[in-house]
Design a protein around this motif. Structure first.
Motif, PDB file in Angstrom:
ATOM      1  N   UNK A 130      10.474  -8.706  12.298  1.00  0.00           N
ATOM      2  CA  UNK A 130       9.908 -10.054  12.706  1.00  0.00           C
ATOM      3  C   UNK A 130       9.150 -10.061  13.958  1.00  0.00           C
ATOM      4  N   UNK A 131       7.814 -10.648  14.051  1.00  0.00           N
ATOM      5  CA  UNK A 131       7.086 -10.418  15.150  1.00  0.00           C
ATOM      6  C   UNK A 131       6.519 -11.651  15.493  1.00  0.00           C
ATOM      7  N   UNK A 132       6.351 -11.685  17.073  1.00  0.00           N
ATOM      8  CA  UNK A 132       5.748 -13.110  17.460  1.00  0.00           C
ATOM      9  C   UNK A 132       4.247 -13.116  17.805  1.00  0.00           C
ATOM     10  N   UNK A 133       3.583 -13.764  17.212  1.00  0.00           N
ATOM     11  CA  UNK A 133       2.070 -13.772  17.309  1.00  0.00           C
ATOM     12  C   UNK A 133       1.697 -14.115  18.535  1.00  0.00           C
ATOM     13  N   UNK A 134       0.982 -13.392  19.221  1.00  0.00           N
ATOM     14  CA  UNK A 134       0.342 -13.902  20.776  1.00  0.00           C
ATOM     15  C   UNK A 134      -1.118 -14.130  20.884  1.00  0.00           C
ATOM     16  N   UNK A 160      -9.763 -21.077  22.395  1.00  0.00           N
ATOM     17  CA  UNK A 160      -8.624 -20.783  21.624  1.00  0.00           C
ATOM     18  C   UNK A 160      -7.955 -19.758  22.691  1.00  0.00           C
ATOM     19  N   UNK A 161      -8.180 -19.804  23.894  1.00  0.00           N
ATOM     20  CA  UNK A 161      -7.634 -18.698  24.648  1.00  0.00           C
ATOM     21  C   UNK A 161      -5.947 -19.030  24.662  1.00  0.00           C
ATOM     22  N   UNK A 162      -5.347 -20.246  24.279  1.00  0.00           N
ATOM     23  CA  UNK A 162      -4.039 -20.345  24.472  1.00  0.00           C
ATOM     24  C   UNK A 162      -3.641 -20.777  23.131  1.00  0.00           C
ATOM     25  N   UNK A 163      -4.401 -20.273  21.965  1.00  0.00           N
ATOM     26  CA  UNK A 163      -4.068 -20.700  20.605  1.00  0.00           C
ATOM     27  C   UNK A 163      -2.609 -20.734  20.264  1.00  0.00           C
ATOM     28  N   UNK A 164      -1.755 -19.745  20.715  1.00  0.00           N
ATOM     29  CA  UNK A 164      -0.413 -19.717  20.665  1.00  0.00           C
ATOM     30  C   UNK A 164       0.271 -20.051  21.901  1.00  0.00           C
ATOM     31  N   UNK A 165       0.940 -21.230  21.843  1.00  0.00           N
ATOM     32  CA  UNK A 165       1.249 -21.753  23.141  1.00  0.00           C
ATOM     33  C   UNK A 165       2.415 -20.890  24.138  1.00  0.00           C
ATOM     34  N   UNK A 170       7.365 -17.966  25.218  1.00  0.00           N
ATOM     35  CA  UNK A 170       8.434 -17.594  26.198  1.00  0.00           C
ATOM     36  C   UNK A 170      10.064 -18.029  25.323  1.00  0.00           C
ATOM     37  N   UNK A 171       9.939 -19.101  25.006  1.00  0.00           N
ATOM     38  CA  UNK A 171      11.305 -19.738  24.314  1.00  0.00           C
ATOM     39  C   UNK A 171      11.634 -18.841  23.125  1.00  0.00           C
ATOM     40  N   UNK A 172      10.751 -18.532  22.160  1.00  0.00           N
ATOM     41  CA  UNK A 172      10.873 -17.561  21.022  1.00  0.00           C
ATOM     42  C   UNK A 172      11.439 -16.376  21.608  1.00  0.00           C
ATOM     43  N   UNK A 173      10.946 -15.729  22.634  1.00  0.00           N
ATOM     44  CA  UNK A 173      11.552 -14.419  23.209  1.00  0.00           C
ATOM     45  C   UNK A 173      12.933 -14.514  23.672  1.00  0.00           C
TER      46      UNK A 173
END
Length: 273
Positions: A130-134, A160-165, A170-173
């Protein structure tokens, strides 16, 4: 020619609102094989895509994509969950495949969680990760905002510099760490499909910085940012990209095998939003 609007067919919106008065705070799009996550939703209403005239055909045209939306609660959050999506390779436009995002925004959602099944480009990723898209790379050759004049009083040039919040990531990690789940961050490359990648294409993707690759998600994220939604992206690695014996059944089985881990992670994240 009329300028492109990001609204959905009013009949779709009216039909969904008739089915439930739920105003979802969170929208979740479930990728290939991840439909079992929907079993955790306390459902107040269920709507088949086939009952919505504005939904881009074909609905539920690919195995692993049931073609229905759920309104209800998950981990105390009001949600709309899209069980399955239509892909660009099915003969519809990049704009069409963003229908779930556009509907969610009109229903009142403020945050979009996109999930997908992806091939592992980074050799350190194994099936079931399971991976987190940055970040993402748009290699589809298209953009869903082509023809859109932008919001009233604005322009169509969406940063789109902050496309993934960053805060959601940080919360997901934090949640993953509390669950003992490894959650590597990746750059996701979106391709048109429907063919899987050749070994040469996989090597190219590695060289340009991609760790995972798939056939969805990228247009959804673009439109979500245009509409002001915060975005969190999760990819399940279902196979090693570039292999000679890849199959869609392998993708679906990997999704089923990892559904429990993905469910725990999503429920944990939602519980802390």
């Amino acid at each position: 020619m009329q300028p492109l609007t990001l609204s959905v067919d009013p009949a779709d919106l009216e039909h969904v609102r008739r089915c439930s008065s739920t105003v979802p705070r969170i929208a979740i799009v479930l990728g290939s094989g991840l439909g079992p996550l929907a079993d955790e939703v306390e459902v107040r209403a269920q709507v088949s895509y086939d009952d919505l005239p504005g939904y881009p055909a074909p609905a539920a045209g690919v195995a692993g994509h049931a073609g229905r939306l759920l309104l209800g609660t998950l981990a105390t959050q009001s949600v709309v969950v899209f069980v399955g999506r239509t892909h660009r390779y099915q003969g519809v436009s990049a704009f069409d495949v963003t229908w779930p995002v556009r509907l969610a925004a009109e229903l009142g959602a403020e945050t979009l969680i996109v999930t997908n099944a992806a091939g592992g480009v980074d050799p350190t990723l194994s099936a079931g990760s399971v991976t987190l898209i940055r970040d993402q790379i748009n290699l589809t050759g298209d953009n869903p905002l082509v023809g859109w004049p932008g919001p009233v009083g604005g322009t169509p040039f969406i940063p789109m510099g902050d496309a993934f919040d960053p805060d959601l990531r940080s919360l997901a990690r934090e949640v993953a760490a509390s669950q003992g789940l490894s959650l590597p961050e990746v750059v996701y490359a979106g391709l048109l499909g429907p063919t899987y990648e050749t070994p040469a294409e996989v090597e190219y993707l590695r060289r340009i910085g991609a760790q995972t690759v798939g056939m969805s998600t990228v247009p959804e994220v673009i439109v979500a940012r245009a509409l002001g939604l915060r975005v969190l992206g999760l990819s399940l690695v279902t196979n090693v990209a570039g292999g000679a014996e890849l199959s869609h059944q392998e993708v679906l089985q990997a999704g089923r095998d990892a559904a429990a881990a993905m469910t725990r992670l999503l429920v944990g994240i939602l519980g802390r939003l």
